[in-house]
Design a protein around this motif. Structure first.
Motif, PDB file in Angstrom:
ATOM      1  N   GLU A   1       0.835  -1.206   0.000  1.00 46.73           N
ATOM      2  CA  GLU A   1       0.000   0.000   0.000  1.00 46.73           C
ATOM      3  C   GLU A   1       0.868   1.254   0.000  1.00 46.73           C
ATOM      4  OE1 GLU A   1      -3.403   2.224   2.747  1.00 46.73           O
ATOM      5  OE2 GLU A   1      -2.665   0.230   3.301  1.00 46.73           O
TER       6      GLU A   1
ATOM      7  N   SER B   1       0.779   4.085  -2.804  1.00 47.04           N
ATOM      8  CA  SER B   1       0.431   5.435  -2.348  1.00 47.04           C
ATOM      9  C   SER B   1       1.467   6.452  -2.805  1.00 47.04           C
ATOM     10  CB  SER B   1       0.315   5.462  -0.813  1.00 47.04           C
ATOM     11  OG  SER B   1      -0.821   4.749  -0.371  1.00 47.04           O
TER      12      SER B   1
ATOM     13  N   SER C   1       0.542   9.515  -5.302  1.00 45.40           N
ATOM     14  CA  SER C   1       0.846  10.889  -4.882  1.00 45.40           C
ATOM     15  C   SER C   1       1.710  11.577  -5.924  1.00 45.40           C
ATOM     16  CB  SER C   1       1.573  10.877  -3.527  1.00 45.40           C
ATOM     17  OG  SER C   1       0.736  10.394  -2.505  1.00 45.40           O
TER      18      SER C   1
ATOM     19  N   LYS D   1      -6.408  -0.531  -1.433  1.00 41.25           N
ATOM     20  CA  LYS D   1      -6.431   0.417  -0.309  1.00 41.25           C
ATOM     21  C   LYS D   1      -5.863   1.769  -0.728  1.00 41.25           C
ATOM     22  CE  LYS D   1      -6.100  -3.004   3.422  1.00 41.25           C
ATOM     23  NZ  LYS D   1      -5.226  -3.590   4.474  1.00 41.25           N
ATOM     24  N   ALA D   2      -4.799   1.753  -1.517  1.00 40.71           N
ATOM     25  CA  ALA D   2      -4.194   3.006  -1.985  1.00 40.71           C
ATOM     26  C   ALA D   2      -5.145   3.744  -2.925  1.00 40.71           C
ATOM     27  CB  ALA D   2      -2.869   2.722  -2.680  1.00 40.71           C
TER      28      ALA D   2
ATOM     29  N   ARG E   1      -8.448   3.593  -2.859  1.00 43.74           N
ATOM     30  CA  ARG E   1      -9.517   4.142  -2.017  1.00 43.74           C
ATOM     31  C   ARG E   1      -9.059   5.412  -1.310  1.00 43.74           C
ATOM     32  NH1 ARG E   1     -13.663   1.356  -4.183  1.00 43.74           N
ATOM     33  NH2 ARG E   1     -13.778  -0.833  -3.582  1.00 43.74           N
ATOM     34  N   THR E   2      -7.802   5.469  -0.931  1.00 41.42           N
ATOM     35  CA  THR E   2      -7.285   6.624  -0.201  1.00 41.42           C
ATOM     36  C   THR E   2      -7.048   7.821  -1.114  1.00 41.42           C
ATOM     37  OG1 THR E   2      -6.208   5.204   1.445  1.00 41.42           O
ATOM     38  CG2 THR E   2      -5.397   7.459   1.252  1.00 41.42           C
ATOM     39  N   HIS E   3      -6.434   7.579  -2.262  1.00 40.35           N
ATOM     40  CA  HIS E   3      -5.987   8.689  -3.120  1.00 40.35           C
ATOM     41  C   HIS E   3      -7.004   9.112  -4.176  1.00 40.35           C
ATOM     42  CE1 HIS E   3      -1.817   9.020  -1.686  1.00 40.35           C
ATOM     43  NE2 HIS E   3      -1.959   7.737  -1.392  1.00 40.35           N
TER      44      HIS E   3
ATOM     45  N   GLN F   1     -10.615   9.074  -3.820  1.00 40.37           N
ATOM     46  CA  GLN F   1     -11.893   8.908  -3.128  1.00 40.37           C
ATOM     47  C   GLN F   1     -13.051   9.302  -4.046  1.00 40.37           C
ATOM     48  OE1 GLN F   1     -11.932  10.831   0.711  1.00 40.37           O
ATOM     49  NE2 GLN F   1      -9.886  10.115   1.238  1.00 40.37           N
TER      50      GLN F   1
ATOM     51  N   TRP G   1     -14.272   1.783  -8.684  1.00 40.58           N
ATOM     52  CA  TRP G   1     -13.216   0.773  -8.832  1.00 40.58           C
ATOM     53  C   TRP G   1     -13.806  -0.443  -9.534  1.00 40.58           C
ATOM     54  CZ3 TRP G   1     -12.408  -4.028  -5.848  1.00 40.58           C
ATOM     55  CH2 TRP G   1     -11.243  -4.698  -6.254  1.00 40.58           C
TER      56      TRP G   1
END
Length: 209
Positions: free
Chosen positions: A9, A13, A17, A40-41, A43-45, A47, A51
Motif C-alpha cells: 500500500e 500510495s 501521490s 487500499k491506496a 480508495r485513499t488517493h 476517493q 473501482w
C-alpha cells in the motif's frame, strides 16, 4: 515511469501521490486486480472514483476455488453474468448461479458473491466502453512486453539502468499509441458524462414557491 520496491500500500500510495503532483486530475474509473495494497491506496488517493475489479483476475479467483469436477459446468454461468447487458440481468443470473452451485462449489460462490459488485461496476458505463474497461488486459500486455525485454538483461547493475531500458521502451510505445489507432475514443463517453451530470443537477434542484 517510477520504480517501486514492492506492491505494498505504501508503494502504491507513493506512486499515486507522484501522479497527482504531476497534475493527474479527473479520474472516474480505476481498473485493477484485487491486490489489497493497491485497492487500499486507490480508495485513499482517489476517493469517490469507481473501482472496477479486473474480470479476468476475478474469473481466475473463482475458478481456483472451484472443484475440478464442477469447473466446466460453472464457467458458462460465470461468463453469462459478466457478459450481461445490464446490472439487473447480471444480478438475476448471479442469484440463479448461487442457488445452483452453493452446494457443489461453496467457496467459489463466496468469492463470486463478495466480488460481484466490484466486478460489474463497468456496467454503469455506455456499452461501447465496457469490453476494454472491464479488465486490465491492456496493461498486462504492456507488462509482458516490458518483461520480455528485461529477461534479456536478467540483472540490472543499478536503478538508472532500469529507467533507461524501460523508459526507452515506453517512449517507443507512446509514439505508437499517439500516432496509431486510438485504444478508446472518449468523445461519446464525455458526452454521456455531461448528460449524467445534467440529469443529476436537475434531480437536485429544489423548487421554492
Amino acid at each position: 515511469l517510477m520504480l517501486g520496491d514492492s506492491e505494498s500500500e505504501a508503494s502504491w500510495s507513493e506512486f499515486f501521490s507522484w501522479l497527482k503532483n504531476r497534475n493527474l486530475r479527473g479520474v472516474d474509473l480505476v481498473i485493477s486486480d484485487d491486490h489489497s495494497g493497491l485497492v487500499k491506496a486507490v480508495r485513499t488517493h482517489f476517493q469517490g472514483v469507481t473501482w472496477q475489479r479486473c474480470q479476468t483476475h476475478f474469473m481466475r479467483n473463482i475458478m481456483d476455488a472451484t472443484p475440478k469436477s464442477v469447473k466446466d459446468e460453472l464457467y458458462p454461468h460465470l461468463r453469462a453474468i459478466l457478459d450481461a447487458p445490464d446490472i439487473g440481468t447480471a444480478r438475476l443470473l448471479l442469484n440463479q448461479t448461487l442457488e445452483k452451485f452453493e452446494k457443489k462449489a461453496p467457496k467459489a460462490m463466496q468469492v463470486l458473491e463478495s466480488g460481484f459488485d466490484d466486478a460489474t461496476a463497468v456496467l454503469m458505463l455506455p456499452e461501447k466502453y465496457r469490453r476494454r474497461l472491464r479488465t486490465t488486459n491492456g496493461v498486462e500486455r504492456l507488462n509482458e512486453e516490458i518483461r520480455r525485454r528485461e529477461r534479456v538483461i536478467r540483472i540490472f547493475p543499478n536503478r538508472e539502468s532500469v529507467v533507461r531500458l524501460i523508459g526507452a521502451l515506453l517512449m517507443e510505445l507512446d509514439d505508437k499509441w499517439t500516432s496509431g489507432k486510438k485504444y478508446l475514443d472518449m468523445t461519446e463517453y464525455l458526452q454521456w458524462q455531461k448528460e449524467q451530470k445534467q440529469a443529476c443537477d436537475r434531480n437536485n434542484v429544489v423548487h421554492i414557491r
